[in-house]
Design a protein around this motif. Structure first.
Motif, PDB file in Angstrom:
ATOM      1  N   LEU A  98       0.789  -1.222   0.000  1.00  0.00           N
ATOM      2  CA  LEU A  98       0.000   0.000   0.000  1.00  0.00           C
ATOM      3  C   LEU A  98       0.824   1.276   0.000  1.00  0.00           C
ATOM      4  O   LEU A  98       0.281   2.350  -0.252  1.00  0.00           O
ATOM      5  CB  LEU A  98      -0.933   0.018   1.223  1.00  0.00           C
ATOM      6  N   ASN A  99       2.115   1.176   0.278  1.00  0.00           N
ATOM      7  CA  ASN A  99       2.928   2.382   0.352  1.00  0.00           C
ATOM      8  C   ASN A  99       4.222   2.262  -0.440  1.00  0.00           C
ATOM      9  O   ASN A  99       4.389   2.947  -1.457  1.00  0.00           O
ATOM     10  CB  ASN A  99       3.239   2.720   1.822  1.00  0.00           C
ATOM     11  N   SER A 184      -1.633  -2.517  -7.227  1.00  0.00           N
ATOM     12  CA  SER A 184      -1.075  -2.891  -5.929  1.00  0.00           C
ATOM     13  C   SER A 184      -2.000  -2.507  -4.779  1.00  0.00           C
ATOM     14  O   SER A 184      -2.060  -3.207  -3.764  1.00  0.00           O
ATOM     15  CB  SER A 184       0.292  -2.216  -5.749  1.00  0.00           C
ATOM     16  N   TYR A 185      -2.727  -1.412  -4.927  1.00  0.00           N
ATOM     17  CA  TYR A 185      -3.611  -0.961  -3.844  1.00  0.00           C
ATOM     18  C   TYR A 185      -4.703  -1.978  -3.506  1.00  0.00           C
ATOM     19  O   TYR A 185      -4.837  -2.371  -2.349  1.00  0.00           O
ATOM     20  CB  TYR A 185      -4.223   0.389  -4.181  1.00  0.00           C
ATOM     21  N   PRO A 186      -5.527  -2.425  -4.465  1.00  0.00           N
ATOM     22  CA  PRO A 186      -6.562  -3.389  -4.094  1.00  0.00           C
ATOM     23  C   PRO A 186      -6.006  -4.716  -3.604  1.00  0.00           C
ATOM     24  O   PRO A 186      -6.641  -5.384  -2.780  1.00  0.00           O
ATOM     25  CB  PRO A 186      -7.382  -3.565  -5.379  1.00  0.00           C
ATOM     26  N   VAL A 187      -4.831  -5.122  -4.096  1.00  0.00           N
ATOM     27  CA  VAL A 187      -4.207  -6.324  -3.540  1.00  0.00           C
ATOM     28  C   VAL A 187      -3.933  -6.110  -2.051  1.00  0.00           C
ATOM     29  O   VAL A 187      -4.185  -6.988  -1.216  1.00  0.00           O
ATOM     30  CB  VAL A 187      -2.904  -6.662  -4.291  1.00  0.00           C
ATOM     31  N   GLY A 188      -3.426  -4.926  -1.722  1.00  0.00           N
ATOM     32  CA  GLY A 188      -3.184  -4.603  -0.318  1.00  0.00           C
ATOM     33  C   GLY A 188      -4.471  -4.508   0.482  1.00  0.00           C
ATOM     34  O   GLY A 188      -4.534  -4.958   1.632  1.00  0.00           O
ATOM     35  N   TRP A 189      -5.537  -3.933  -0.116  1.00  0.00           N
ATOM     36  CA  TRP A 189      -6.818  -3.831   0.591  1.00  0.00           C
ATOM     37  C   TRP A 189      -7.321  -5.220   0.980  1.00  0.00           C
ATOM     38  O   TRP A 189      -7.762  -5.436   2.095  1.00  0.00           O
ATOM     39  CB  TRP A 189      -7.865  -3.157  -0.288  1.00  0.00           C
ATOM     40  N   GLY A 361      -5.091   3.560   0.969  1.00  0.00           N
ATOM     41  CA  GLY A 361      -3.726   3.313   0.530  1.00  0.00           C
ATOM     42  C   GLY A 361      -3.278   4.201  -0.548  1.00  0.00           C
ATOM     43  O   GLY A 361      -2.125   4.196  -0.878  1.00  0.00           O
ATOM     44  N   GLY A 362      -4.024   5.097  -1.154  1.00  0.00           N
ATOM     45  CA  GLY A 362      -3.659   5.929  -2.219  1.00  0.00           C
ATOM     46  C   GLY A 362      -4.114   7.279  -2.143  1.00  0.00           C
ATOM     47  O   GLY A 362      -4.438   7.684  -0.982  1.00  0.00           O
ATOM     48  N   ASP A 363      -4.468   8.044  -3.211  1.00  0.00           N
ATOM     49  CA  ASP A 363      -4.916   9.424  -3.083  1.00  0.00           C
ATOM     50  C   ASP A 363      -6.415   9.518  -3.095  1.00  0.00           C
ATOM     51  O   ASP A 363      -6.991  10.363  -3.739  1.00  0.00           O
ATOM     52  CB  ASP A 363      -4.376  10.255  -4.228  1.00  0.00           C
ATOM     53  N   ARG A 364      -6.991   8.693  -2.408  1.00  0.00           N
ATOM     54  CA  ARG A 364      -8.437   8.724  -2.340  1.00  0.00           C
ATOM     55  C   ARG A 364      -8.880   7.760  -1.279  1.00  0.00           C
ATOM     56  O   ARG A 364      -8.124   6.941  -0.800  1.00  0.00           O
ATOM     57  CB  ARG A 364      -9.079   8.299  -3.650  1.00  0.00           C
TER      58      ARG A 364
END
Length: 390
Positions: A98-99, A184-189, A361-364
């Motif tokens: 996420l980062n 990568s974000y939804p994988v982390g979610w 994890g991102g800009d939203r």
């Protein structure tokens, strides 16, 4: 929401008025607008930062400044870091997905693609999340409307990229890195949803620990691939400081307040303003070129992303699955009526909008799939683990 308390000595219920919501010095709409601006300008700041420093150095500086902001907030609120080796191990994976990884991928991508395209690629995270949830989350049932939104969204991606022209004029490597970052974000979610939901720790302490681990990861990796900068370019350094302080640290604090105050459904709408602001900033300030397919495709992407978050409305009188009621809540009896809760049991009335924090994890803000804590994609920090993006 009001609470109904059972009186032990009478076996009856006393209705208490709802507690007044704490007043904020700044209206939530202004904070919503500020959050949209900060996350929308993040892609411009990444672009400026990479003009003076290597992508990994930009990411390391961003994480360090963001961690400092959250560490200060934790000190002011007297919150400690989470405990338990298992929790820290899961946080290390969350920090990577996420980062550390998406932040670095976006920085590398913007070496060869405009910040406007990076911002639009970031908006595809809900589409990736929808596709992955169909495979990884058995409880997330697809609907025709959501599947249609998935198809429309990816059609918008092809429009942005100018597929009918053979993707001419775009760097395929940079575009691929930006799309991989948004994936990568939804994988982390999904990982956080399965491993860190319900830890009992506060979102602030979990996110502070997550950013700390991401900073340590970059501190180890960066010297292996980059050398110390020959000179400290001032403007790129200021861009990195703003990116970390505002877009990664302070933005999380504002976003967490919004989720707690107006609920995740309203707070997640910031998702749809970020690519618009990113495009406007890139064109107006950096002088990036803009063809008709970019804004048109971006609108199609946002429309598809909105449809993927649609939830079916409950039909009045329609039968639904019978679930076990939690302790203290009255269960329906066959033929109508309810069993009374035992004396002395507190009864919680369901609220219309669960305002528990969702991870980002991102800009939203991550669209609210349920009331459990989730990270949110984009270029922003995500609060994790209170039981959903930069």
């Amino acid at each position: 929401m009001c609470l109904e308390i059972a009186l032990p000595h009478r076996g009856r219920h006393e209705q208490r008025p709802p507690l007044p919501a704490p007043r904020r010095a700044v209206d939530w709409r202004l904070r919503f607008a500020a959050l949209s601006l900060v996350w929308g300008f993040s892609f411009l700041l990444i672009k400026v930062g990479t003009e003076g420093y290597a992508p990994l150095q930009v990411t390391l500086g961003r994480l360090a400044f963001g961690t400092a902001v959250l560490a200060t907030a934790m000190a002011v609120k007297r919150q400690r870091l989470p405990r338990g080796a298992r929790t820290w191990a899961h946080l290390a994976v969350a920090a990577l997905l996420l980062n550390a990884l998406p932040f670095s991928l976006f920085a590398y991508a913007e070496l060869t693609i405009p910040s406007t395209l990076a911002g639009i690629c970031n908006a595809t995270s809900p589409l990736w999340g929808m596709a992955l949830s169909l495979v990884a989350l058995s409880e997330d049932r697809p609907t025709r409307l959501r599947v249609a939104g998935l198809g429309i969204g990816f059609l918008g991606v092809l429009t942005v990229l100018g597929a009918w022209q053979g993707f001419s004029g775009l760097d395929p490597r940079g575009t691929g890195l930006a799309l991989l970052a948004s994936l990568s974000y939804p994988v982390g979610w999904i990982y956080v949803r399965r491993t860190l939901a319900g830890t009992g720790e506060s979102p602030l302490s979990m996110t502070g620990a997550q950013l700390l681990l991401a900073t340590l990861q970059l501190a180890v990796v960066t010297p292996l691939f980059t050398g110390f900068p020959a000179d400290l370019a001032l403007v790129p350094l200021l861009a990195i400081a703003a990116l970390g302080t505002l877009g990664t640290g302070l933005a999380f604090l504002v976003q967490y307040q919004l989720v707690a105050e107006v609920g995740p459904t309203t707070a997640q709408m910031v998702t749809y303003f970020v690519p618009v602001i990113a495009t406007g900033a890139g064109v107006a300030i950096l002088g990036e070129s803009l063809t008709w397919s970019t804004p048109v495709g971006a609108l199609v992407v946002l429309a598809g992303a909105a449809l993927t978050q649609a939830r079916p409305r409950a039909t009045a009188g329609a039968p639904g699955p019978v679930a076990a009621a939690p302790p203290g809540r009255r269960r329906p009896l066959p033929g109508g009526g309810h069993r009374k809760p035992a004396a002395g049991t507190a009864v919680r009335q369901p609220s219309s909008d669960d305002s528990r924090t969702q991870l980002v994890g991102g800009d939203r803000t991550q669209p609210a799939d349920d009331s459990r804590t989730q990270p949110v994609g984009g270029d922003r920090t995500s609060p994790v683990g209170s039981g959903r993006q930069t």
